[in-house]
Design an enzyme around this catalytic site. Structure first.
Site, PDB file in Angstrom:
ATOM      1  N   GLY A 154       0.842  -1.190   0.000  1.00  0.00           N
ATOM      2  CA  GLY A 154       0.000   0.000   0.000  1.00  0.00           C
ATOM      3  C   GLY A 154       0.876   1.238   0.000  1.00  0.00           C
ATOM      4  O   GLY A 154       2.104   1.147   0.132  1.00  0.00           O
ATOM      5  N   LYS A 155       0.325   2.398  -0.213  1.00  0.00           N
ATOM      6  CA  LYS A 155       1.082   3.658  -0.113  1.00  0.00           C
ATOM      7  C   LYS A 155       0.103   4.808  -0.020  1.00  0.00           C
ATOM      8  O   LYS A 155      -1.001   4.727  -0.564  1.00  0.00           O
ATOM      9  CB  LYS A 155       1.969   3.849  -1.350  1.00  0.00           C
ATOM     10  CG  LYS A 155       3.165   4.752  -1.106  1.00  0.00           C
ATOM     11  CD  LYS A 155       4.250   4.028  -0.350  1.00  0.00           C
ATOM     12  CE  LYS A 155       5.543   4.791  -0.296  1.00  0.00           C
ATOM     13  NZ  LYS A 155       6.659   3.934   0.108  1.00  0.00           N
TER      14      LYS A 155
END
Ligand code: NAD
Length: 418
Positions: free
Chosen positions: A105-106
């Protein structure tokens, strides 16, 4: 810096390249080229003078087949939907190449944090944490620091989440300060894996690290620690840069003193041991044995790559080479240790932090560093095995072949859901 490559397109072309060597269905590859979901949210906070200001923020959850989404939160004016999507994809393949049970994720907020007071940044961070609350959690999505965020922001997010959930759950976020449930060795972890991977590459290539010359682009958390540790391993750091410019000394300089100078003045430029001041591009094209790009993505495009003379590149930054630069460097036989392995120390020690938080039992720094070394050496060995087995053109493709296969296996083994 070049803007010739959209980072999300770079990620997808890296996956396509690796897919040529994988026994994975095309439909599955297509799934693995896109995030599962992206949150885009507008945060409006009160400035210190009473005015309101709106900010755009993102969280991309790319893939959770191997575990909770994992990845940092970045504060930078260049933050965009495509950048966050790309970075979340790289996280997926990073956790897979080092074989830790997490997904990718980011997140990020588009702003220059230098333009805001600490109180404003706290209001903004807590507002983002409130939006993230339904999506995150130690078994769902575990954010971490990235460019321009650190322990302070992580502590605010943890506190907001725990307050709203009326619980204690330190494993909801990593990169926290030690007294708030952080791990020993986390701050140094990215620089440490960058140099451990470089050490393994030198060994594989039968090159001597003792006395090897090193240039480091970007002297923030990842870059300066890499400089310090490679110096401790016997290499000679001859050049470094930050956003204000570069420094050079053919005999090498003390990386710690250069960092002290940056802390005092805001930049490495002007450091007294520097023989001459050089440009950022000069740092990237110096005739050194090892180049460590540790700033932002797309630092080296195809034109600049023509002038790169380093033998080995260990990518501390995410996506520092454009795909076109990769092709040029491959032709020039430069051994590029890909970001998803070289800078995986950050996420690996984040994983250790999460494990310690869940066990409520904390490790010594010595244990953290030892476990990290084992993981990076194993990942490098897996990369080299695939590199040789398929006679691949470059180590990056080998890393993606290993990583994509692991994610695809987890997806296929889960079976289908009606
Ligand atoms: P940071 O903000 O601490 O440091 C960034 C440095 O790059 C600063 O010194 C800045 O002045 C410099 N810089 C910016 N533009 C530059 C330019 N054009 N030329 C030269 N220097 C420039 O950030 P960081 O945490 O060290 O992250 C750096 C890179 O490493 C990013 O790509 C990040 O995604 C990656 N990374 C960091 C971690 C981590 O744990 N910190 C983990 C994995 C990957």
């Amino acid at each position: 810096m070049s803007d010739e490559a959209n980072p999300f397109e770079s990620l997808q072309s890296q996956i396509d390249e690796a897919a040529n060597y994988l026994d994975v269905d095309g439909d599955v590859i297509e799934r693995l080229k896109h995030p599962e979901r992206v949150l885009e949210t507008n945060l409006t906070i009160e400035r210190d003078d009473g005015d309101l200001e709106r900010f755009t923020a993102f969280r991309s959850q790319f893939n959770g087949d191997r575990g909770p989404y994992k990845g940092g939160i970045r504060y930078h004016p260049q933050v965009s939907r495509d950048e966050v999507k790309a970075l979340s994809g790289w996280m997926t393949y990073k956790t897979a190449i080092v074989d830790i049970p997490l997904g990718g994720g980011k997140g990020g907020i588009a702003l220059d944090p230098d333009d805001y007071s600490e109180a404003e940044l706290e209001r903004l961070t807590r507002s983002f944490a409130k939006e993230l609350r339904p999506l995150i959690g130690e078994d769902r999505d575990v954010p971490a620091p990235d460019v321009n965020t650190g322990q302070r922001e992580m502590n605010w997010i943890k506190d907001t989440y725990e307050s709203l959930e009326n619980t204690t759950e330190p494993g909801v976020i990593t990169g926290k300060a030690l007294d708030s449930g952080g791990s020993e060795g986390r701050v140094e972890a990215t620089g440490r894996s960058t140099v451990l991977a470089a050490r393994e590459a030198f060994d594989y290539l039968d090159k001597d690290l003792e006395g090897a010359t090193v240039a480091v682009q970007g002297y923030g958390n990842a870059g300066w620690i890499a400089a310090k540790l490679i110096d401790e391993m016997g290499a000679t750091v001859v050049a470094a840069s930050d956003s204000s410019g570069g420094i050079y000394n053919s005999d090498g300089f003390d990386p710690v003193a250069a960092k002290d100078h940056k802390n005092e003045t805001g930049s490495v430029v002007g450091y007294e041991e520097s023989e001459e001041e050089i440009t950022n591009d000069d740092v990237l094209t110096l005739d050194v044995d090892l180049l460590i790009p540790a700033a932002l993505e797309n630092a080296i495009d195809a034109d600049l790559a023509e002038d790169v003379t380093a033998d080995v590149i260990s990518e501390a930054a995410n996506g520092p080479l454009t795909p076109a630069a990769d092709e040029v460097l491959e032709e020039k036989d430069v051994f590029v240790i890909p970001d998803i392995l070289a800078n995986a120390g950050g996420v690996t020690v984040s994983y250790f932090e999460w494990v310690q938080n869940r066990q409520r039992f904390y490790w010594s720094e010595e244990r953290v560093n030892k476990e990290l070394e084992t993981i990076i050496v194993d990942a490098f060995d897996a990369l080299v095995e695939t590199y040789e087995e398929h006679d691949l053109e470059n180590p990056r493709t080998a890393a993606y072949v290993v990583a994509i296969q692991r994610v695809a296996n987890a997806f296929e083994e889960a079976g289908s859901w009606p």
